[in-house]
Design a protein around this motif. Structure first.
Motif, short mmCIF file in Angstrom:
data_model
loop_
_atom_site.label_atom_id
_atom_site.label_comp_id
_atom_site.label_asym_id
_atom_site.label_seq_id
_atom_site.Cartn_x
_atom_site.Cartn_y
_atom_site.Cartn_z
N LEU A 123 0.97 -0.93 0.19
CA LEU A 123 -0.26 -0.03 0.24
C LEU A 123 1.09 0.80 0.18
O LEU A 123 1.94 1.42 0.76
CB LEU A 123 -1.23 0.13 1.57
CG LEU A 123 -2.39 -1.54 1.31
CD1 LEU A 123 -2.57 -1.25 2.73
CD2 LEU A 123 -3.16 -0.81 -0.09
N VAL A 124 0.54 1.97 -0.84
CA VAL A 124 0.94 2.99 -0.83
C VAL A 124 0.55 4.66 -0.85
O VAL A 124 -0.47 4.91 -1.19
CB VAL A 124 2.76 3.15 -3.13
CG1 VAL A 124 3.59 2.08 -2.34
CG2 VAL A 124 1.43 2.80 -3.28
N GLU A 125 0.61 5.59 -0.94
CA GLU A 125 0.55 7.12 -1.35
C GLU A 125 1.83 7.78 -2.07
O GLU A 125 3.13 8.43 -1.44
CB GLU A 125 0.39 7.75 0.42
CG GLU A 125 -0.15 9.51 0.45
CD GLU A 125 -1.62 8.74 0.56
OE1 GLU A 125 -2.24 10.10 -0.57
OE2 GLU A 125 -2.15 8.23 0.87
N ILE A 126 1.35 8.12 -3.04
CA ILE A 126 2.29 8.25 -4.42
C ILE A 126 2.16 10.00 -4.12
O ILE A 126 0.69 10.60 -3.98
CB ILE A 126 1.90 8.39 -5.61
CG1 ILE A 126 1.71 6.43 -5.97
CG2 ILE A 126 2.58 8.66 -7.06
CD1 ILE A 126 2.85 5.59 -5.30
N PRO A 199 -1.77 15.38 -9.16
CA PRO A 199 -2.56 15.18 -8.13
C PRO A 199 -1.85 13.75 -7.94
O PRO A 199 -1.04 11.55 -7.77
CB PRO A 199 -4.34 14.96 -7.82
CG PRO A 199 -4.12 14.43 -8.99
CD PRO A 199 -3.59 14.62 -9.84
N SER A 200 -1.40 13.49 -5.37
CA SER A 200 -1.34 12.67 -5.12
C SER A 200 -2.06 11.62 -4.87
O SER A 200 -3.88 11.94 -5.72
CB SER A 200 -1.23 13.00 -3.04
OG SER A 200 -2.41 13.58 -3.39
N ASP A 268 -11.01 10.50 -7.16
CA ASP A 268 -12.06 10.34 -8.12
C ASP A 268 -11.18 9.03 -9.15
O ASP A 268 -9.82 9.14 -9.25
CB ASP A 268 -11.25 11.89 -8.74
CG ASP A 268 -12.16 13.00 -7.52
OD1 ASP A 268 -13.29 12.36 -7.10
OD2 ASP A 268 -11.71 14.09 -7.52
N GLY A 269 -12.20 9.84 -9.72
CA GLY A 269 -11.53 8.21 -11.04
C GLY A 269 -12.37 7.94 -10.63
O GLY A 269 -13.27 7.26 -9.72
N LYS A 270 -12.79 6.92 -12.14
CA LYS A 270 -14.03 5.93 -12.59
C LYS A 270 -13.56 4.75 -12.06
O LYS A 270 -12.43 3.97 -11.86
CB LYS A 270 -13.28 5.29 -14.20
CG LYS A 270 -14.19 6.80 -14.76
CD LYS A 270 -14.42 5.82 -16.57
CE LYS A 270 -12.77 5.73 -16.63
NZ LYS A 270 -12.88 5.74 -18.10
#
Length: 272
Positions: A123-126, A199-200, A268-270
């Protein structure tokens, strides 16, 4: 003038074949007599010689029709034969590639059923990134071309590996792709390349070692992992090119390294 029986003998083409060539408008008789019987002349004889040559050289019916309709001289024929030769060589090259691929399977070098691969997931936070990007709808194979174009704009301001954002739900013939390269500052752009801030995002990450053609195996594993953990997967998925083909040489595809990140959660995103 020659009756069809006579013309058949002097050309060594069967009457059935002559009927067929007439129907396909490859070799039409010069005229017909009062009873509707086909009559052939010397020009037809020259056409028949050309058709026999083309048939021997493995021209298709469609190809023969085109050549006969447009070939007015030996010079014209030269160019048709040159192009046919190129097509044959391309076909040979393709078949040699298929033979090589079959041999690899026979030698169990890429037998997917026997090859066991291990993917690790994290699990990462870019963090958000400043990038130069080019977004297009087209073929996956065009990515390298746009990476080169962005490199020419970014030059010494490039700070990291190129990556692609894929906005489609799945694999597409014409995909919506954004090619990105991180940069250190805002840069004046041109040729539809733009500066922006990505965005992150929070996601699940894994690394695929191998060719891009085999990357689907990594997707299967990471999607299985996300489903097992009830993660909500989003687009755009991200592929970071840690190690890939060079500018002049492709190198060993077995050693390519691609970092795959699938966004998860309520961002956000599909939803995939």
């Amino acid at each position: 003038m020659y009756k069809i029986s006579e013309f058949s003998k002097i050309t060594n083409l069967t009457i059935k074949t002559l009927y067929y060539y007439d129907k396909e408008k490859i070799l039409e008789p010069f005229s017909r007599d009062e009873n509707g019987h086909r009559l052939y002349n010397e020009d037809n004889f020259k056409q028949a010689k050309l058709i026999k040559t083309l048939r021997y050289l493995d021209f298709s019916i469609s190809e023969m029709k085109e050549v006969v309709a447009n070939c007015q001289s030996q010079d014209d024929l030269f160019y048709y034969l040159l192009e046919k030769k190129k097509n044959i060589l391309d076909d040979i090259k393709k078949k040699e590639g298929l033979i090589e691929y079959i041999d690899l399977y026979l030698n169990k070098e890429i037998n997917e059923e026997e090859r066991e691969e291990h993917y690790c997931f994290k699990l990462v936070e870019i963090e958000e990134k400043m990038v130069l990007s080019y977004r297009y709808k087209g073929k996956y194979s065009d990515v390298g071309k746009y990476i080169d174009q962005i490199h020419k704009v970014g030059k010494d301001n490039i700070t990291g590996n190129s990556f692609c954002l894929y906005y489609d739900y799945g694999f597409e013939d014409e995909a919506e792709i954004e090619v990105c390269i991180p940069v250190s500052k805002k840069i004046k752009t041109y040729n539809s390349i733009e500066f922006k801030v990505i965005p992150s995002v929070k996601g699940v990450k894994t690394n695929h070692i191998g060719s891009y053609e085999s990357i689907y195996r990594a997707y299967k594993n990471i999607i299985d992992y996300c489903n097992k953990n009830n993660y909500i997967m989003k687009t755009p998925t991200r592929e970071v090119h840690i190690k890939g083909p060079g500018k002049n040489f492709k190198g060993n595809p077995k050693k390519y390294i691609t970092e795959i990140i699938i966004p998860i959660g309520e961002e956000d995103g599909k939803e995939i």
